[in-house]
Write an enzyme that holds these catalytic residues in place. Structure first.
Site, PDB file in Angstrom:
ATOM      1  N   SER A  98       0.803  -1.229   0.000  1.00 52.80           N
ATOM      2  CA  SER A  98       0.000   0.000   0.000  1.00 52.80           C
ATOM      3  C   SER A  98       0.829   1.269   0.000  1.00 52.80           C
ATOM      4  O   SER A  98       0.331   2.330  -0.369  1.00 52.80           O
ATOM      5  CB  SER A  98      -0.929   0.012   1.221  1.00 52.80           C
ATOM      6  OG  SER A  98      -0.182  -0.138   2.417  1.00 52.80           O
TER       7      SER A  98
ATOM      8  N   ASP B 248      -4.152   7.760   7.786  1.00 52.54           N
ATOM      9  CA  ASP B 248      -5.278   6.937   8.213  1.00 52.54           C
ATOM     10  C   ASP B 248      -4.916   5.913   9.285  1.00 52.54           C
ATOM     11  O   ASP B 248      -5.650   4.964   9.517  1.00 52.54           O
ATOM     12  CB  ASP B 248      -5.878   6.210   7.010  1.00 52.54           C
ATOM     13  CG  ASP B 248      -4.840   5.343   6.284  1.00 52.54           C
ATOM     14  OD1 ASP B 248      -3.684   5.301   6.745  1.00 52.54           O
ATOM     15  OD2 ASP B 248      -5.188   4.717   5.271  1.00 52.54           O
TER      16      ASP B 248
ATOM     17  N   HIS C  61      -0.957   4.686   6.761  1.00 47.75           N
ATOM     18  CA  HIS C  61      -0.258   5.315   5.639  1.00 47.75           C
ATOM     19  C   HIS C  61       0.005   6.793   5.918  1.00 47.75           C
ATOM     20  O   HIS C  61      -0.554   7.363   6.858  1.00 47.75           O
ATOM     21  CB  HIS C  61      -1.095   5.145   4.368  1.00 47.75           C
ATOM     22  CG  HIS C  61      -1.551   3.735   4.159  1.00 47.75           C
ATOM     23  ND1 HIS C  61      -2.816   3.312   4.513  1.00 47.75           N
ATOM     24  CD2 HIS C  61      -0.900   2.652   3.679  1.00 47.75           C
ATOM     25  CE1 HIS C  61      -2.934   2.016   4.246  1.00 47.75           C
ATOM     26  NE2 HIS C  61      -1.782   1.592   3.749  1.00 47.75           N
TER      27      HIS C  61
END
Length: 388
Positions: free
Chosen positions: A40, A348, A351
């Site tokens: 991610s 979040d 990240h």
């Protein structure tokens, strides 16, 4: 000194400066494409294409709508692409509006180096592990050549054959391999014990890309896991296990152990792949520096998530950024963005914000945190800060 001589000296100085600023891994920075592998931290839409778009407010800062990135805006890989004069990378899995003429992104959020023995719904990890990403890349390379030979509209949307040997191959993966062990209730020593196997599988993929013609590699190590609300909320630590900046020391120590072994692995790969130019980038040190000196660099609330809902770290694993609930017959977002993401580091709980990603990029672009200390070739890095 004559005017002609002065002009020659000016030309020499400018030429030397440009030459020095366009070097990476010992060669000119004339990369025609980027092929990215990862999780991610560098996913530009792979997981969203496969399992559904990351919800708002993801993307609000730069794209002004969700764009497959788990951030309010751009990722480090986006800044790398822009610095090399290349388009933002389209996700390999995204069939809508994608242009692969200058590379492709095989990363997906939740990816690991080692395949996991669970489904995404069970564990949250992507089924697109690094070995699968390599298979996708190899197939992409073969099919790109065939499709371009056929001509037609798709010819211009795929990279030229020579671009594969002239590309930069970027890797940012390994974080989820560490957290996977903790999810299985393994001890820190047990997590450390399987890291050599993780890096063995990583080595096989690097060698596979090399056999496919890849020569320039840019490899990020993993960041300070102990500074992420996701880990801090899920695995509470005693005060003695926390550092002065609010990070969990045991998780950071595991990340550092992984990075040490990764750097050793890169050293062995340099010996075994004589034509490869491999750059190891210490993003751990950059990220930890930012979090531990947040105010010094214009940020605030180091380990507190910008987008989230509740708890000590503004993070709830069951109600992550963008989560909504039905109230009075309509959907209401309850995990919202903070007022100003540009002064926050963690987006979040897992990240980073675009502002943090941009700051990190500015530190690594000139090679200050690389081994060997090589630059990505940005001649005017100061201008990046003006884009906000």
């Amino acid at each position: 000194m004559s005017e002609n001589m002065l002009q020659f000296v000016r030309w020499l100085v400018i030429s030397t400066t440009l030459m020095q600023s366009n070097v990476i891994c010992g060669r000119e920075s004339n990369f025609r494409a980027i092929f990215n592998f990862g999780d991610s931290n560098s996913d530009t839409g792979g997981l969203s294409a496969a399992f559904g778009q990351a919800p708002p407010p993801n993307g609000i800062t730069f794209f002004h709508s969700p764009k497959g990135r788990l951030s309010d805006g751009r990722l480090i890989i986006d800044f790398i692409a822009k610095s090399l004069g290349l388009p933002y990378l389209s996700a390999y899995l995204d069939s809508v509006g994608s242009n692969f003429s200058h590379g492709a992104n095989f990363a997906t959020a939740g990816s690991t180096v080692r395949p996991q023995n669970t489904t995404k719904s069970q564990s949250g990890y992507s089924p697109i592990s690094l070995d699968v990403q390599f298979v996708q890349f190899s197939d992409f390379k073969t099919r790109s050549k065939l499709v371009r030979q056929q001509g037609g509209v798709f010819k211009e949307l795929l990279p030229k054959e020579e671009y594969f040997s002239e590309a930069l191959y970027t890797f940012d993966i390994g974080q989820n391999d560490i957290t996977a062990g903790y999810k299985l209730n393994l001890t820190t020593e047990q997590v450390k014990a399987y890291i050599p196997d993780v890096l063995g599988q990583f080595t096989r993929v690097i060698k596979g890309v090399y056999e496919e013609g890849g020569r320039s590699f840019w490899i990020h190590n993993t960041g300070p896991l102990g500074c992420l609300p996701y880990m801090l909320d899920r695995y509470p630590m005693s005060p003695a296990q926390m550092d002065e900046f609010g990070c969990a020391k045991p998780f950071n120590e595991v990340a550092q152990y992984f990075n040490k072994r990764l750097k050793e692995t890169v050293g062995k790969l340099r010996e075994e792949l004589p034509e490869a130019k491999i750059t190891y980038v210490d993003v751990y040190r950059v990220k930890y520096t930012l979090i531990s000196h947040a105010k010094k660099y214009g940020f605030e609330k180091g380990v507190i998530a910008c987008c989230g809902h509740g708890g000590k770290y503004n993070f709830n694993n069951r109600e992550r950024c963008g989560a909504s609930k039905r109230k009075n017959g309509r959907e209401v977002v309850i995990a919202k963005s903070c007022k100003d993401p540009s002064v926050r580091i963690i987006w979040d709980g897992i990240h980073y914000t675009e502002a943090a990603n941009n700051w990190i990029f500015l530190q690594i672009v000139n090679g200050s945190f690389s081994d060997p200390p090589t630059s990505l070739g940005v001649t005017n890095s100061r201008s990046w800060k003006t884009e906000f």
